[in-house]
Design an enzyme around this catalytic site. Structure first.
Site, short mmCIF file in Angstrom:
data_model
loop_
_atom_site.label_atom_id
_atom_site.label_comp_id
_atom_site.label_asym_id
_atom_site.label_seq_id
_atom_site.Cartn_x
_atom_site.Cartn_y
_atom_site.Cartn_z
N LYS A 91 0.82 -1.21 0.00
CA LYS A 91 0.00 0.00 0.00
C LYS A 91 0.86 1.27 0.00
O LYS A 91 1.90 1.33 0.66
CB LYS A 91 -0.93 0.01 1.21
N ASN B 21 -5.50 3.20 -0.34
CA ASN B 21 -5.82 1.91 -0.94
C ASN B 21 -5.14 1.74 -2.29
O ASN B 21 -5.45 0.82 -3.04
CB ASN B 21 -7.34 1.74 -1.09
N ILE C 210 -9.09 -17.96 0.25
CA ILE C 210 -9.42 -16.73 0.98
C ILE C 210 -10.88 -16.33 0.79
O ILE C 210 -11.42 -15.55 1.56
CB ILE C 210 -8.47 -15.58 0.56
N GLU D 52 -18.45 -16.43 -3.88
CA GLU D 52 -18.89 -15.03 -3.92
C GLU D 52 -19.38 -14.56 -5.30
O GLU D 52 -19.12 -13.42 -5.70
CB GLU D 52 -17.79 -14.10 -3.40
N TRP E 260 -12.35 1.42 3.13
CA TRP E 260 -12.52 1.31 1.68
C TRP E 260 -13.82 1.97 1.20
O TRP E 260 -14.27 1.71 0.09
CB TRP E 260 -12.44 -0.15 1.24
N GLU F 177 -0.59 -12.37 3.48
CA GLU F 177 0.19 -12.45 2.25
C GLU F 177 1.66 -12.66 2.59
O GLU F 177 2.25 -11.87 3.30
CB GLU F 177 0.02 -11.16 1.44
N HIS G 14 -1.74 -12.41 -7.53
CA HIS G 14 -1.75 -11.20 -8.35
C HIS G 14 -0.90 -11.36 -9.61
O HIS G 14 -0.70 -10.41 -10.35
CB HIS G 14 -1.27 -10.00 -7.53
N CYS H 254 -4.44 -14.42 -1.36
CA CYS H 254 -5.56 -13.47 -1.39
C CYS H 254 -6.71 -14.13 -2.15
O CYS H 254 -6.61 -15.28 -2.59
CB CYS H 254 -5.13 -12.15 -2.05
#
Length: 754
Positions: free
Chosen positions: A109, A114, A433, A486, A563, A667, A696, A728
């Site tokens: 970050k 963010n 996750i 999700e 956020w 992470e 990522h 993540c």
């Protein structure tokens, strides 16, 4: 005379044009030239917006295909060895995203925002060199588009190295003299671009507590930089907090201007007194570059009046507190917002007008008709926000004021015995996750339902089909604790905000998080409450499809707050309590519906930390209290997980311990075991799920690679304490990457267990 400026401007495009072009390029659907053409069009449009808003000083080199820190690495040759043999276009994106042969560079970050930046690796084998082409080309391009004064934005050499990683035997700051030589060469090179050149050098590291140990570098560094070319004026730019220690040193140099944040810094009086007796121009950041509410221009004028009593007008320039990168692009596409709420908002393009109007007021210049309208509109917005019935909920306020309990009834040592017996998940349990790939088809289904193009029954059928597929795949691959994937969620904060009172939502309020990844933070404008259960229906449906444990997935109160674009008329600690009570109610409903493990993600917990030690204890107190309040509904047998990503935990490990979650996933895939060692050093007793591969990056980790990673983890923590998971959520990845990666992860665990 320069009266106003903007620290930096968003680059993703008002309708995410850069994001879309990048993803087409990465998928092979367009050529590099097409991507470059999109970028050129965006830069031209962004200059036009600033030009039309009558911004006196327009930024150049604030555009990036991925990240400004990454661009700095390319400019100054700080290329890790594993990427040096690649050609320029391959090298740039491989450093950010990895490739089949090399792991991507670490990402973390940007201070307490963010936004994520790529962490430079300045090891002993890095040989700095100069590649100024991007800067020169973009300056010439901008020069042809506007008659306004331009400033070139650079990340400062001290901040660049202070945020870099070294090797085992190297400290990046030991290389400062070498790097400054290249900065000096750059300034000499670009000095040829114009008769007079303004360069903004960002040194935000000096708004942190590290300033005390770094100020010794300012005078020798900036004496060299200010001597590089006589026609260059340098602005020493800071933001996010006060930079008093640095200002005391900067005034000893030939720096032309100093940028200070008057929005997020609680006190700049000492810095102003130092600047008073210098010849430095003050770039005063008065318009908030990190939040979306219209500026109360009368209050801004009060602050400006205090500044004017110390700094003469001919040395005062008014602008944004930081880059407008951190706010959405423009309100002009917002057609569905409640008009009353919309009238309280100001995005990047609208803030340009606020900058101009405020600067004119400060400099006592008569406002034009449009300026008068903006001033009047802002004044009315401040008044209606203070009195609106949309904001206040007496029931919420009463419930918060009556709070007495902030933690679970049973201590961890007793809970974990109960949980291990009842849940029976064994050694090195595997899980993910929470999220699985958000496919194009899935997004289309959600959008169609939101627009009323398909029925509720059709929507729910498609969502359930996706959940069925996720559950079947996880059972097939052999994961121990499952998730529902999700599919119903657009974003881990927006999804919950949509179901809470006190929230509003933009249609196009996208903000860049990293690379092509954009988020659309919800607008938290009023008192928060939960009218009905938010996740129970989907989680219990998923649980009905398997005999294995199905994990409930929630976002924690601190992350929801951090956020969101949060109302600025109420203490954040009180807002967090309201959010915590909403999560408390959801956990109670989930466990009563038979869900035995519930994950409460606090990905943005560290992100909200103040940058100065004197402010940290107050934040930690309400953040920990609110997390504990949110999970205090959980029975001893209900296991509470949390997840944190891209955080340095060394300085907050005791705070994490105080949160009292049963399991924390973190992470570690890009950062190795260094992050994990602190858990061992402090005797952390709860269970930990260190990420064993980096999600990522599109690369698929091999079984052997993950076996090594797990064995490395076992050198730090005992097997009884470890969970195995990716680092993540998997929503940004493709199924063709996710399936083999998770299969390899489970296979690696079987090998290690054996």
């Amino acid at each position: 005379m320069i009266k106003n400026y903007v620290t930096g401007f968003p680059r993703i495009g008002e309708q995410r044009e850069l994001k879309k072009a990048l993803e087409e390029f990465w998928s092979g659907k367009c050529e590099l030239k097409e991507l470059e053409n999109v970028a050129k069009e965006l830069r031209a449009r962004h200059i036009k917006y600033q030009d039309e808003a009558k911004i006196d000083l327009i930024s150049v080199n604030d555009f990036s295909f991925y990240d400004i820190m990454l661009d700095n690495m390319i400019t100054f040759g700080a290329i890790p060895a594993r990427f040096r043999e690649l050609n320029a276009s391959e090298q740039y994106f491989a450093m950010a995203r990895g490739n089949k042969n090399a792991v991507a560079m670490e990402m973390t970050k940007w201070f307490n925002t963010n936004y994520h930046y790529i962490v430079p690796e300045v090891t002993n084998d890095v040989k700095f060199s100069l590649n100024p082409d991007k800067i020169i080309n973009e300056y010439k391009e901008a020069k042809a588009l506007t008659s306004k004064k331009l400033k070139i934005n650079l990340v400062g050499p001290i901040t660049f190295l202070a945020l870099s990683k070294g090797g085992f035997t190297s400290n990046p700051l030991d290389r400062l003299d070498e790097l400054v030589e290249k900065y000096t060469e750059l300034l000499k090179e670009i000095s040829k671009l114009d008769d007079e050149l303004i360069v903004q050098i960002d040194e935000p590291i000096f708004v942190t507590d590290r300033a005390a140990g770094l100020v010794k570098f300012i005078v020798p560094t900036y004496e060299k930089l200010t001597s590089a070319a006589s026609n260059i004026k340098i602005i020493f730019m800071t933001y996010f907090e006060h930079a008093t220690e640095a200002v005391k040193e900067v005034v000893k140099t030939k720096i032309w201007g100093v940028g200070l944040d008057f929005v997020h810094a609680s006190c700049q009086q000492e810095a102003l007194e130092v600047l008073k007796n210098s010849d430095k121009v003050l770039f005063a950041g008065l318009i908030d570059g990190r939040n979306v509410w219209k500026a109360n221009l009368d209050k801004k004028l009060e602050i400006a009046s205090k500044i004017k009593s110390i700094i003469p007008l001919d040395r005062l320039v008014i602008g944004t507190s930081c880059s407008l990168l951190h706010v959405p692009f423009t309100l002009k596409y917002e057609e569905k917002l409640n008009p009353e709420i919309k009238n309280w908002l100001s995005f990047a393009v609208e803030k340009l007008a606020e900058v101009r109007v405020l600067a004119n007021l400060v400099h006592e210049k008569e406002l034009c008709e449009i300026g008068n309208e903006i001033y009047k509109s802002n004044k009315e917005a401040a008044l209606t926000r203070a009195t609106s019935k949309l904001i206040n909920d007496e029931a919420v306020q009463k419930r918060v004021s009556n709070l007495t309990k902030f933690e679970r009834d049973t201590p961890y040592e007793e809970r974990i015995v109960i949980q291990r017996k009842e849940l029976d998940y064994g050694i090195l349990p595997t899980t993910t996750i929470g999220s699985f790939p958000q496919t194009t088809e899935l997004r289309q289904v959600r959008n169609a339902y939101k627009k009323g193009l398909i029925s509720k029954e059709a929507y729910e059928k498609d969502i359930k089909t996706y959940i069925d597929e996720c559950v079947a795949f996880q059972e097939e691959v052999g994961l121990d604790v499952l998730v529902h994937g999700e599919p119903e969620r657009n974003d881990m904060v927006e999804y919950f905000g949509e179901q809470l009172n006190g929230y509003a939502f933009s249609q196009n309020g996208w903000v860049q998080s990293y690379g092509s990844r954009c988020v659309k933070p919800p607008l938290l404008f009023g008192d928060v409450s939960r009218p009905k259960p938010m996740t129970v229906e989907w989680i219990t449906y998923a649980q009905s499809k398997t005999q294995k444990i199905m994990k409930g997935m929630l976002t924690g109160p601190i992350t929801i707050m951090n956020w969101s674009f949060v109302r600025d008329d109420k203490p954040r600690g009180e807002i967090a309590k309201e959010l915590a009570l909403a999560i408390y109610d959801e956990i109670d409903d989930l466990q009563n519906a038979g869900i035995k493990i519930i994950q409460v993600d606090e990905a943005a917990f560290k992100e909200g930390y103040p940058l100065r030690k004197e402010n940290i204890s107050a934040y930690e107190k309400f953040a920990v209290d609110c997390f504990k309040l949110s999970v205090s509904a959980a029975k001893a047998s209900t296991q509470i997980h949390t997840h944190m990503c891209y955080s340095e935990f060394n300085d907050i490990i005791k705070t994490i311990e105080a949160m009292d979650a049963d399991v924390i996933s973190i992470e570690t895939a890009r950062s190795g075991n260094e992050l994990l060692k602190i858990f061992k050093e402090v005797g952390y007793k709860q269970e930990v799920g260190p990420g064993v591969y980096d999600i990522h990056s599109p690369r698929i980790p091999s079984v052997e690679e993950i076996v090594k990673q797990i064995n490395d983890l076992l050198l730090v923590l005992p097997k009884e304490q470890l969970w195995i998971n990716p680092d993540c959520g998997l929503k940004t990845r493709k199924w063709e990457e996710v399936k083999p990666s998770l299969k390899n992860m489970v296979e690696a665990v079987k090998i290690v267990r054996g």
